[in-house]
Enzyme design. Structure first.
Site, PDB file in Angstrom:
ATOM      1  N   HIS A  38      24.722 -22.063  -4.749  1.00  0.00           N
ATOM      2  CA  HIS A  38      23.551 -22.947  -4.816  1.00  0.00           C
ATOM      3  C   HIS A  38      23.341 -23.797  -3.559  1.00  0.00           C
ATOM      4  O   HIS A  38      23.037 -24.989  -3.643  1.00  0.00           O
ATOM      5  CB  HIS A  38      23.638 -23.838  -6.047  1.00  0.00           C
ATOM      6  CG  HIS A  38      23.544 -23.101  -7.343  1.00  0.00           C
ATOM      7  ND1 HIS A  38      22.783 -21.969  -7.518  1.00  0.00           N
ATOM      8  CD2 HIS A  38      24.123 -23.355  -8.554  1.00  0.00           C
ATOM      9  CE1 HIS A  38      22.885 -21.546  -8.768  1.00  0.00           C
ATOM     10  NE2 HIS A  38      23.693 -22.359  -9.410  1.00  0.00           N
ATOM     11  N   HIS A  41      17.494 -25.405 -12.072  1.00  0.00           N
ATOM     12  CA  HIS A  41      18.729 -25.255 -12.847  1.00  0.00           C
ATOM     13  C   HIS A  41      18.732 -26.182 -14.066  1.00  0.00           C
ATOM     14  O   HIS A  41      19.739 -26.854 -14.340  1.00  0.00           O
ATOM     15  CB  HIS A  41      19.941 -25.535 -11.961  1.00  0.00           C
ATOM     16  CG  HIS A  41      21.184 -24.825 -12.392  1.00  0.00           C
ATOM     17  ND1 HIS A  41      21.700 -24.941 -13.669  1.00  0.00           N
ATOM     18  CD2 HIS A  41      22.026 -23.996 -11.714  1.00  0.00           C
ATOM     19  CE1 HIS A  41      22.802 -24.226 -13.751  1.00  0.00           C
ATOM     20  NE2 HIS A  41      23.022 -23.625 -12.586  1.00  0.00           N
ATOM     21  N   ASP A  50      27.496 -15.272 -17.575  1.00  0.00           N
ATOM     22  CA  ASP A  50      27.125 -15.913 -16.317  1.00  0.00           C
ATOM     23  C   ASP A  50      26.726 -14.801 -15.361  1.00  0.00           C
ATOM     24  O   ASP A  50      27.362 -14.575 -14.335  1.00  0.00           O
ATOM     25  CB  ASP A  50      28.277 -16.745 -15.757  1.00  0.00           C
ATOM     26  CG  ASP A  50      27.846 -17.664 -14.609  1.00  0.00           C
ATOM     27  OD1 ASP A  50      26.634 -17.717 -14.320  1.00  0.00           O
ATOM     28  OD2 ASP A  50      28.718 -18.311 -14.006  1.00  0.00           O
ATOM     29  N   GLU A  56      17.910 -19.072 -15.190  1.00  0.00           N
ATOM     30  CA  GLU A  56      17.322 -19.315 -13.878  1.00  0.00           C
ATOM     31  C   GLU A  56      16.590 -18.074 -13.366  1.00  0.00           C
ATOM     32  O   GLU A  56      17.204 -17.023 -13.168  1.00  0.00           O
ATOM     33  CB  GLU A  56      18.421 -19.698 -12.889  1.00  0.00           C
ATOM     34  CG  GLU A  56      19.254 -20.891 -13.302  1.00  0.00           C
ATOM     35  CD  GLU A  56      20.678 -20.772 -12.802  1.00  0.00           C
ATOM     36  OE1 GLU A  56      20.885 -20.953 -11.577  1.00  0.00           O
ATOM     37  OE2 GLU A  56      21.584 -20.476 -13.611  1.00  0.00           O
TER      38      GLU A  56
END
Length: 390
Positions: free
Chosen positions: A147, A218, A290, A356
């Site tokens: 990120h 996010h 994830d 996302e």
């Protein structure tokens, strides 16, 4: 992600695990007793007034004619609260967050509600090569960059303007060399709360030097309400027939694999907890979900219909539409009860999800993935919509 130079390739080009067990299986952690009813917490503007890096932080609230509200702070471009009506007509705050800017500054989880950049998701070993030059980034996620690096956009104070009650415009000039990324990147993000209970996210960026860009938001969602407990009984449908499997450090292997016959198959509605404890290497790597899903181009709202999530208690449905080719689905596996939400509840394990819209992780190092390269003269432009109904 849409670049003008790729527009002719169509929407997707322009924007650039072991066998599963029975679908009726329930995780032992999905007992409905773990879900609590919570009230909407009124945020205090003064709790977000602070000067950081010489710039003023404030709170901004968007409203529509149905009394829905989206509240942001320009510290990190964060969505702090999103209030929409539940099935009984009572307001529900479906975004978890904190009640002061100080809480965001000291949080052990840095991404709650944040606008993410310059590059959302992971870059392997913090390195990529562009036009023959190798760039080395700060590695803040084990051996990888996550990120945007050490000081991603979640830590900057954005310039903010509110042209009307429905709209917030955020601007940030990410200078050449910011977190070792090349090029002065001029970024504008427009958040709009429509009268159809949609939160629309419009991203735009320009550069003066070839660079890589992957912007997203996010927000962490719990459709039963901030602090209401487990998300494992939420029902999810993801409009993707494939996903990008990862290695043990959560970097894509480069392969694109079918979800059929795996715990990653959400092509039909299924509770998040139904197969999350299956014996599966990919689930082990992520400590749950994830992973990036490759959207199958199901159309909706003039975009791709990415996902439909439903709160089991509130009855609230969140439909996600995007121009992006991928969706990162994260089931809150690294939440550790170290932070206190605005309701007073802790950020317990799997009490919120992130969904996302994005280009794929590690795209700068994966030539088979849609490109995230932005060149001078091009415009990065992409939109996503999170629509709420009951």
């Amino acid at each position: 992600m849409k670049f003008k130079s790729l527009a002719s390739l169509g929407a997707i080009a322009a924007i650039g695990f072991t066998s599963c067990q029975s679908e009726t299986k329930k995780s032992t952690t999905t007992d409905s007793s773990n879900t609590k009813k919570t009230a909407v917490v009124k945020l205090i503007a003064d709790s977000f007034k602070k000067e950081i890096d010489g710039k003023q932080v404030a709170l901004y609230t968007l409203k529509n004619k149905h009394d829905a509200e989206a509240t942001f702070t320009n510290y990190g471009g964060r969505l702090v609260s999103l209030i929409v009506p539940g099935k009984d007509g009572k307001p529900v705050d479906v975004v978890v967050g904190f009640k002061s800017v100080g809480d965001y500054e000291k949080a052990t989880e840095p991404y709650f509600g944040a606008t993410i950049g310059r590059f959302g998701n992971r870059i392997a070993k913090g390195k990529f090569t562009l036009e023959g030059k190798t760039y080395s980034l700060f590695t803040n996620n084990g051996q990888n960059t996550l990120h945007g690096g050490k000081k991603g956009y979640q830590y900057v104070v954005w310039d903010a303007s509110q042209p009307n009650t429905n709209t917030l415009v955020l601007h940030y000039l990410s200078k050449d060399g910011d977190e070792n990324f090349p090029g002065n990147l001029d970024v504008k993000v427009t958040y709009t709360l429509t009268d159809d209970n949609e939160l629309k996210m419009d991203y735009e960026a320009k550069t003066d030097k070839t660079t890589v860009v992957n912007l997203t938001n996010h927000a962490f969602f719990n459709l039963n309400g901030d602090g209401s407990g487990t998300i494992l009984n939420h029902e999810a449908q993801i409009f993707a027939d494939e996903y990008t499997p990862v290695d043990s450090t959560l970097i894509p292997t480069g392969k694109i694999e079918k979800v059929t016959g795996t715990p990653f198959d959400f092509t039909k509605p299924l509770t998040i907890g139904a197969r999350i404890e299956d014996q599966n290497e990919q689930l082990k790597f992520g400590k749950g979900y994830d992973h990036n899903y490759v959207l199958n181009k199901t159309k909706g709202m003039g975009m791709f219909h990415a996902a439909k999530i439903k709160g089991d208690v509130s009855g609230i449905v969140m439909d996600i539409y995007t121009q992006e080719p991928g969706l990162q689905f994260y089931s809150g596996n690294f939440m550790q009860s170290k932070n206190t939400f605005k309701t007073g509840a802790k950020d317990d394990f799997r009490t919120a999800i992130a969904v996302e819209t994005q280009h794929f992780p590690d795209s700068p190092n994966q030539p088979g993935f849609p490109t995230t390269v932005l060149k001078p003269g091009q415009v990065y432009k992409t939109s996503s919509i999170y629509k709420f109904s009951k």
